[in-house]
Design an enzyme around this catalytic site. Sequence first.
Site, mmCIF file in Angstrom:
data_model
loop_
_atom_site.group_PDB
_atom_site.id
_atom_site.type_symbol
_atom_site.label_atom_id
_atom_site.label_comp_id
_atom_site.label_asym_id
_atom_site.label_seq_id
_atom_site.Cartn_x
_atom_site.Cartn_y
_atom_site.Cartn_z
ATOM 1 N N ASN A 127 0.950 -0.983 -0.082
ATOM 2 C CA ASN A 127 0.021 -0.132 -0.107
ATOM 3 C C ASN A 127 1.037 1.245 -0.228
ATOM 4 O OD1 ASN A 127 1.058 0.429 2.538
ATOM 5 N ND2 ASN A 127 -0.990 -0.567 3.507
ATOM 6 N N THR A 145 -1.246 -0.258 -3.897
ATOM 7 C CA THR A 145 -2.604 -0.196 -4.004
ATOM 8 C C THR A 145 -2.652 1.195 -2.775
ATOM 9 O OG1 THR A 145 -2.703 -1.573 -1.899
ATOM 10 C CG2 THR A 145 -3.175 -2.706 -4.028
ATOM 11 N N GLY A 163 -6.717 -5.761 1.278
ATOM 12 C CA GLY A 163 -5.483 -5.926 0.741
ATOM 13 C C GLY A 163 -4.990 -7.504 0.593
ATOM 14 N N ASP A 164 -5.572 -8.110 1.497
ATOM 15 C CA ASP A 164 -5.114 -9.836 1.277
ATOM 16 C C ASP A 164 -6.023 -10.117 0.281
ATOM 17 O OD1 ASP A 164 -3.627 -9.763 3.515
ATOM 18 O OD2 ASP A 164 -5.228 -10.225 4.611
#
Length: 329
Positions: free
Chosen positions: A206, A242, A274-275
């Site tokens: 991120n 991201t 995120g996963d």
Amino acid sequence: MSDAPEDFFADEELSPVSIDPNAPHLVVAGSLNIDYVMRVGRLPNPGETIAAAEMVTNFGGKGANQAVAAARQEIEVTLIGSLGDDEMARPYRTRLENEGINVDLIKNQPGIRSGSAFIAVDDEGENTIIVSPGANAITSVDEIHHAEAAIQKADALLAQFEIPISTIVEAVNAANLADVTVILNPSPIRTTFPWSEIQSDYVIVNESEAIELLDFLPGQIRDLPMVRQQLDEFNIGTLVITRGSDPTLVYPEFEDPFEVPTMAVLPIDTVGAGDAFAGCFASQIARGVDLRDAVRSANVAGALTTLGAGAQSPIPDLDQVEQHVQQFP
Ligand code: RIB
């Protein structure tokens, strides 16, 4: 209220997902946690005590969440990791099996609890997480030696940073030697990771992790020559950043950087988003999908995951991702 995970009692009702043995194969090396999630109006300030509206117990851990996300994209997934000898270990293993994940390389570590994550989620869906690694901390290089054959015949290896660095390095070395694509999600960032000793094809971070990883100031993340120089020093091929609801930034190894827009959603719970991105992205790469399309699907998977509570339950399956990708070119 029961302390058992949300679907602890539903295990027997789930029918195992059948995965085509000729499907692309992803090996995930990572953590498994039991998530203790507290719903709060707002996150507490340092030194402050606040009351939670409710507390639920879910299955989580970045490794397992990403394995679930990949398996729901209907590829073959093997998870390398550790559970403890507590009452949650057996139901968690069964749960992952029922997702169609190969759990043969998940070790039951005696004399230690499974990893735990204490999570607060506020009204905007934002979260803070404190992890007690438990059995994840003793996932050793021996586990990787047992897994070497699986890594060698995989289409890709995916790992995060919730297990020991030596174990991650061993897994990446095994993949590098066998010319297997390596995807790393270095979360949480650990500054001691020996990037220059290994080769990673894709790294997913991120925005704040990107700044920490590359040791940049926020504004410098778009300075292409600086980013490329740092990536080369770290033996990183492609960097994917991201950025929540902002477009995902991609710095490919051999092309100009590009952005991929995300799907607009009103998040309920961002835990595991995120996963979901990383697991879906890895499944696409293992399938040989073009980089831009892989990011597009992963953006959709991440966004849809924020629409439900818990890290694993709201992760979308292949049909849901494909449907939304079509509506959201
Ligand atoms: O990324 C979300 C995950 O981080 C949670 O499931 C929690 O277990 C922590 O590992």
